[in-house]
Enzyme design. Structure first.
Site, short mmCIF file in Angstrom:
data_model
loop_
_atom_site.label_atom_id
_atom_site.label_comp_id
_atom_site.label_asym_id
_atom_site.label_seq_id
_atom_site.Cartn_x
_atom_site.Cartn_y
_atom_site.Cartn_z
CE LYS A 37 33.82 26.59 6.26
NZ LYS A 37 33.09 27.86 6.27
N1 GLU Z 1 33.48 30.49 8.97
C1 GLU Z 1 32.88 31.73 8.61
C2 GLU Z 1 32.06 31.56 7.33
O1 GLU Z 1 31.66 30.48 6.97
C3 GLU Z 1 33.85 32.88 8.58
C4 GLU Z 1 34.98 32.74 7.63
C5 GLU Z 1 36.06 33.81 7.77
O2 GLU Z 1 35.92 34.70 8.59
O3 GLU Z 1 37.05 33.71 7.03
O4 GLU Z 1 31.76 32.51 6.66
#
Ligand code: GLU
Length: 421
Positions: free
Chosen positions: A112
């Site tokens: 993240k």
């Molecule tokens: N931000 C989204 C999540 O928390 C998508 C993450 C992604 O597509 O890599 O799952």
């Protein structure tokens, strides 16, 4: 952001995720070294993000990219722009991504990113600058087989386009380095609404199996961003009554159901406050938790359902965590005792990263899929994950989160072990 303000905002995401892990680890009798391995990040990077503001001055923001695990494949996860983003929150969210990709059985680990900034205070040019500088500074640890960013809170396809452009300047054409891109830059059809679509499939399954129908079902949604707005649209199309929605400025309530086909363009496409819409009564953001409903869907930020605030008084049949980490562990326990199921974030909102995986494969193969194929494949993935979790819930009489965590932790621990850790 002072410690005091953070505390006022309730339990923080990092602590929530850690606590949930410890409970599942106790249940699975994980060895101490495995607990350590699965709670600490594989790699964590903190960077300064200097931006020249429109008035000519410089502002410096803090940016983070945490790679929690790469045991099952390249690290994967979004980047958020938010004033509360810090290392602990980003680690918590990266950890959730590891459990999410493992549960969906897609070949990724978890990561993240976050920049501590209020994007509403930036001009379009400042936002572009921020996106480009941040990606440049973390570029060393990114790549299609290393770590692949995507959108998250307050970031979107345009931000991904700037980030991809910046990254491509360093390494050349490389569409698989970022997902959630605009379709004209190699993004996938269906990616924008994928998180909501996956959530709608889970809701459909649960509704059928546990007698909480979607048709004529009463739905309350906290948040009207990418996930909340698309989910309202999809559930409305299936005949549900969306009683209330909120955004940062307040909520809107209509006991007969809001007119979603009109509210969607107003609140989501045009980004107008939902309270400026004429088809309902204005309510406060706190009032949303008291509305009697079947489906209560937090679709904004973490730590909003808590023991202190609302867990004792929620008046719903099931909570579906479309946001990441909306429920604190003590609130989770209260809801379990009250017989209210909580469908955990890393199942309920896994549609986004699943279609990110489809986007990545389309980019690597240079072979785009149709919208229909994306949604068919997404349904297969969501149904499979839902059924695997449901089996354990029914056999062991445990919470949905515990069952799902057990599956994910087992898969990740096995991959680590095979790699010799
Ligand atoms: N931000 C989204 C999540 O928390 C998508 C993450 C992604 O597509 O890599 O799952």
């Amino acid at each position: 952001m002072t410690e005091k303000t953070k505390q006022k905002n309730g339990m923080r995401t990092g602590a929530i995720v850690h606590n949930q892990f410890e409970m599942a680890a106790d249940l699975m009798e994980l060895e101490p070294y495995q607990r350590k391995l699965l709670t600490s990040p594989f790699r964590s990077m903190t960077v300064e993000v200097p931006v020249r503001m429109d008035d000519g001055s410089f502002d410096i923001f803090k940016g983070y990219r945490v790679q929690h695990s790469g045991a099952r494949g390249p690290c994967k996860g979004g980047i958020r722009f938010h004033p509360l983003a810090d290392e602990s929150e980003v680690l918590g969210l990266a950890t959730t991504m590891t459990w999410k990709t493992a549960l969906m059985d897609i070949p990724f680990g978890g990561a993240k990113g976050g920049v501590q900034v209020d994007p509403r205070k930036l001009s379009e040019r400042e936002l572009e600058q921020l996106s480009r500088v941040f990606i440049n500074r973390i570029a060393l640890i990114l790549g299609p087989y290393r770590d692949i960013p995507a959108p998250d809170v307050n970031t979107n396809a345009q931000v991904m386009a700037w980030m991809l452009d910046e990254y491509s300047k360093r390494v050349g054409y490389s569409p698989a380095a970022v997902t959630g891109k605009p379709v004209s830059l190699g993004g996938s059809l269906g990616r924008e609404e994928a998180t909501a679509q996956g959530c709608a499939y889970v809701i459909e399954n649960y509704g059928r199996d546990f007698g909480v129908p979607v048709k004529d079902g009463r739905v309350v949604i906290q948040g009207f961003g990418n996930v909340g707005a698309h989910l309202a649209r999809l559930l409305h199309e299936q005949g549900a009554k969306i009683l209330a929605v909120t955004d940062v400025d307040g909520g809107l309530y209509n006991e007969n159901g809001l007119d979603i086909p009109r509210l969607f363009p107003h609140g989501y496409l045009e980004r107008q406050p939902v309270q400026d819409f004429d088809g309902g009564d204005k309510i406060t953001n706190d009032a949303i938790w008291k509305i009697p409903c079947d489906w209560l869907i937090p679709a904004a930020l973490g730590g909003v359902i808590t023991r202190e605030k609302n867990a004792d008084t929620l008046n719903c049949k099931v909570v579906v965590e479309a946001a990441n980490s909306p429920t604190t562990p003590t609130a989770d326990k209260i809801l379990f005792d009250r017989d209210i199921d909580v469908i955990p974030d890393f199942l309920a909102n896994a549609g986004g990263v699943t279609v990110s995986y489809f986007e990545w494969t389309q980019n690597l193969q240079q072979h785009p899929w149709s919208f229909q194929k994306v949604n068919d494949e997404l349904r297969i993935k969501m149904d499979r994950a839902y059924n695997t979790v449901k089996d354990i819930v029914e056999k062991r009489n445990v919470q949905w989160r515990t069952a799902a965590l057990a599956i994910s932790i087992k898969r990740v621990a096995e991959a680590e072990k095979l790699r010799g850790h």
